[in-house]
Design a protein around this motif. Structure first.
Motif, PDB file in Angstrom:
ATOM      1  N   LYS A  74       0.819  -1.221   0.000  1.00 49.68           N
ATOM      2  CA  LYS A  74       0.000   0.000   0.000  1.00 49.68           C
ATOM      3  C   LYS A  74       0.849   1.266   0.000  1.00 49.68           C
ATOM      4  N   ASP A  75       2.094   1.171   0.467  1.00 52.63           N
ATOM      5  CA  ASP A  75       2.981   2.328   0.525  1.00 52.63           C
ATOM      6  C   ASP A  75       3.570   2.688  -0.831  1.00 52.63           C
ATOM      7  N   ILE A  76       3.643   1.727  -1.744  1.00 53.22           N
ATOM      8  CA  ILE A  76       4.335   1.988  -3.010  1.00 53.22           C
ATOM      9  C   ILE A  76       3.514   1.698  -4.260  1.00 53.22           C
ATOM     10  N   MET A  77       2.341   1.092  -4.106  1.00 55.44           N
ATOM     11  CA  MET A  77       1.542   0.750  -5.295  1.00 55.44           C
ATOM     12  C   MET A  77       1.045   2.017  -5.988  1.00 55.44           C
ATOM     13  N   ARG A  78       0.828   1.877  -7.277  1.00 55.60           N
ATOM     14  CA  ARG A  78       0.206   2.960  -8.046  1.00 55.60           C
ATOM     15  C   ARG A  78      -1.303   2.785  -7.950  1.00 55.60           C
ATOM     16  N   THR A  79      -1.990   3.860  -7.636  1.00 58.60           N
ATOM     17  CA  THR A  79      -3.443   3.769  -7.494  1.00 58.60           C
ATOM     18  C   THR A  79      -4.169   4.153  -8.780  1.00 58.60           C
ATOM     19  N   GLU A  80      -3.481   4.790  -9.692  1.00 59.43           N
ATOM     20  CA  GLU A  80      -4.071   5.087 -10.995  1.00 59.43           C
ATOM     21  C   GLU A  80      -3.719   3.939 -11.924  1.00 59.43           C
ATOM     22  N   VAL A  81      -4.705   3.087 -12.173  1.00 60.79           N
ATOM     23  CA  VAL A  81      -4.490   1.886 -12.955  1.00 60.79           C
ATOM     24  C   VAL A  81      -5.230   2.013 -14.276  1.00 60.79           C
ATOM     25  N   ILE A  82      -4.525   1.720 -15.359  1.00 60.51           N
ATOM     26  CA  ILE A  82      -5.166   1.695 -16.669  1.00 60.51           C
ATOM     27  C   ILE A  82      -5.553   0.251 -16.942  1.00 60.51           C
ATOM     28  N   ALA A  83      -6.828  -0.035 -16.771  1.00 59.50           N
ATOM     29  CA  ALA A  83      -7.353  -1.380 -16.996  1.00 59.50           C
ATOM     30  C   ALA A  83      -8.132  -1.393 -18.304  1.00 59.50           C
ATOM     31  N   VAL A  84      -8.324  -2.590 -18.841  1.00 60.18           N
ATOM     32  CA  VAL A  84      -9.072  -2.738 -20.088  1.00 60.18           C
ATOM     33  C   VAL A  84     -10.191  -3.758 -19.897  1.00 60.18           C
ATOM     34  N   LYS A  85     -11.165  -3.674 -20.766  1.00 55.41           N
ATOM     35  CA  LYS A  85     -12.306  -4.594 -20.748  1.00 55.41           C
ATOM     36  C   LYS A  85     -11.976  -5.827 -21.597  1.00 55.41           C
ATOM     37  N   PRO A  86     -12.588  -6.957 -21.309  1.00 53.28           N
ATOM     38  CA  PRO A  86     -12.254  -8.204 -22.004  1.00 53.28           C
ATOM     39  C   PRO A  86     -12.566  -8.215 -23.498  1.00 53.28           C
ATOM     40  N   ASN A  87     -13.529  -7.415 -23.932  1.00 56.15           N
ATOM     41  CA  ASN A  87     -13.897  -7.425 -25.348  1.00 56.15           C
ATOM     42  C   ASN A  87     -13.115  -6.410 -26.175  1.00 56.15           C
ATOM     43  N   LEU A  88     -12.126  -5.749 -25.572  1.00 57.14           N
ATOM     44  CA  LEU A  88     -11.291  -4.793 -26.313  1.00 57.14           C
ATOM     45  C   LEU A  88     -10.478  -5.540 -27.364  1.00 57.14           C
ATOM     46  N   SER A  89     -10.336  -4.949 -28.509  1.00 55.01           N
ATOM     47  CA  SER A  89      -9.549  -5.528 -29.589  1.00 55.01           C
ATOM     48  C   SER A  89      -8.056  -5.478 -29.249  1.00 55.01           C
ATOM     49  N   VAL A  90      -7.363  -6.558 -29.549  1.00 53.17           N
ATOM     50  CA  VAL A  90      -5.912  -6.616 -29.366  1.00 53.17           C
ATOM     51  C   VAL A  90      -5.246  -5.503 -30.182  1.00 53.17           C
ATOM     52  N   LEU A  91      -5.743  -5.276 -31.388  1.00 50.40           N
ATOM     53  CA  LEU A  91      -5.150  -4.238 -32.233  1.00 50.40           C
ATOM     54  C   LEU A  91      -5.344  -2.849 -31.633  1.00 50.40           C
ATOM     55  N   GLU A  92      -6.506  -2.605 -31.054  1.00 52.26           N
ATOM     56  CA  GLU A  92      -6.751  -1.315 -30.410  1.00 52.26           C
ATOM     57  C   GLU A  92      -5.822  -1.132 -29.204  1.00 52.26           C
ATOM     58  N   LEU A  93      -5.660  -2.179 -28.416  1.00 53.39           N
ATOM     59  CA  LEU A  93      -4.757  -2.088 -27.276  1.00 53.39           C
ATOM     60  C   LEU A  93      -3.318  -1.896 -27.741  1.00 53.39           C
ATOM     61  N   ALA A  94      -2.925  -2.555 -28.809  1.00 53.91           N
ATOM     62  CA  ALA A  94      -1.577  -2.386 -29.352  1.00 53.91           C
ATOM     63  C   ALA A  94      -1.339  -0.927 -29.740  1.00 53.91           C
ATOM     64  N   GLN A  95      -2.342  -0.291 -30.336  1.00 51.28           N
ATOM     65  CA  GLN A  95      -2.212   1.124 -30.694  1.00 51.28           C
ATOM     66  C   GLN A  95      -2.096   1.992 -29.450  1.00 51.28           C
ATOM     67  N   ARG A  96      -2.856   1.669 -28.405  1.00 54.40           N
ATOM     68  CA  ARG A  96      -2.777   2.422 -27.147  1.00 54.40           C
ATOM     69  C   ARG A  96      -1.409   2.266 -26.501  1.00 54.40           C
ATOM     70  N   MET A  97      -0.829   1.071 -26.643  1.00 51.20           N
ATOM     71  CA  MET A  97       0.477   0.812 -26.044  1.00 51.20           C
ATOM     72  C   MET A  97       1.580   1.678 -26.644  1.00 51.20           C
ATOM     73  N   MET A  98       1.346   2.205 -27.826  1.00 54.32           N
ATOM     74  CA  MET A  98       2.345   3.069 -28.446  1.00 54.32           C
ATOM     75  C   MET A  98       2.443   4.411 -27.727  1.00 54.32           C
ATOM     76  N   THR A  99       1.373   4.811 -27.020  1.00 53.45           N
ATOM     77  CA  THR A  99       1.400   6.100 -26.327  1.00 53.45           C
ATOM     78  C   THR A  99       1.280   5.979 -24.815  1.00 53.45           C
ATOM     79  N   GLU A 100       0.731   4.875 -24.327  1.00 52.72           N
ATOM     80  CA  GLU A 100       0.584   4.680 -22.889  1.00 52.72           C
ATOM     81  C   GLU A 100       1.780   3.902 -22.355  1.00 52.72           C
TER      82      GLU A 100
END
Length: 139
Positions: A74-100
């Motif tokens: 709890k002392d070091i974890m990040r509380t702002e988590v970028i989570a995704v939904k199960p039906n998200l496209s792999v390709l869409e997530l791959a594009q997000r990974m280029m900037t996130e």
């Protein structure tokens, strides 16, 4: 054709942590799982944070330098988590990974409950399988 939803390529047994776990326990869990990080969950399996190898390394260096007391997740974890939904496209997530920045994304349902995780390697593998399938159909 190979599915391109993250749910079909996720790690169904991700390393997880709870807030009261010591950093030393978390490091041991990371090393045993050979994963680079994972979600911090509450008693109901809801994602409330994220802990990575980098977070642990920083804290361990600080602790050894300053001879500090035992730290907890709890002392070091990040509380702002970028989570995704199960039906998200792999390709869409791959594009997000280029900037996130995250290398590992928790996959959560509509209530924020953990279903699994997906990392860059899994994304790369899913895209590779998709492309191979496309090449086979084109020949």
């Amino acid at each position: 054709m190979e599915s391109l939803n993250v749910v079909d390529h996720m790690n169904q047994r991700p390393v997880t942590f709870d807030t009261e776990m010591t950093v030393a326990e978390a490091v041991e869990r990371l090393l045993q799982s050979r994963q680079t990080g994972g979600p911090v969950i509450d008693g109901h399996n809801k994602v409330i944070g994220f802990l990575s190898e980098q977070d642990c390394i920083v804290r361990m260096i600080e602790s050894s330098y300053y001879r500090e007391q035992v730290a907890h997740v709890k002392d070091i974890m990040r509380t702002e988590v970028i989570a995704v939904k199960p039906n998200l496209s792999v390709l869409e997530l791959a594009q997000r990974m280029m900037t996130e920045k995250p290398k590992v994304y928790p996959i959560v349902d509509d209530d924020g409950l953990l279903l699994g995780t997906i990392n860059r390697s899994a994304i790369l593998n899913a895209i590779d399988l998709h492309l191979r399938d496309g090449y086979r159909k084109g020949t």
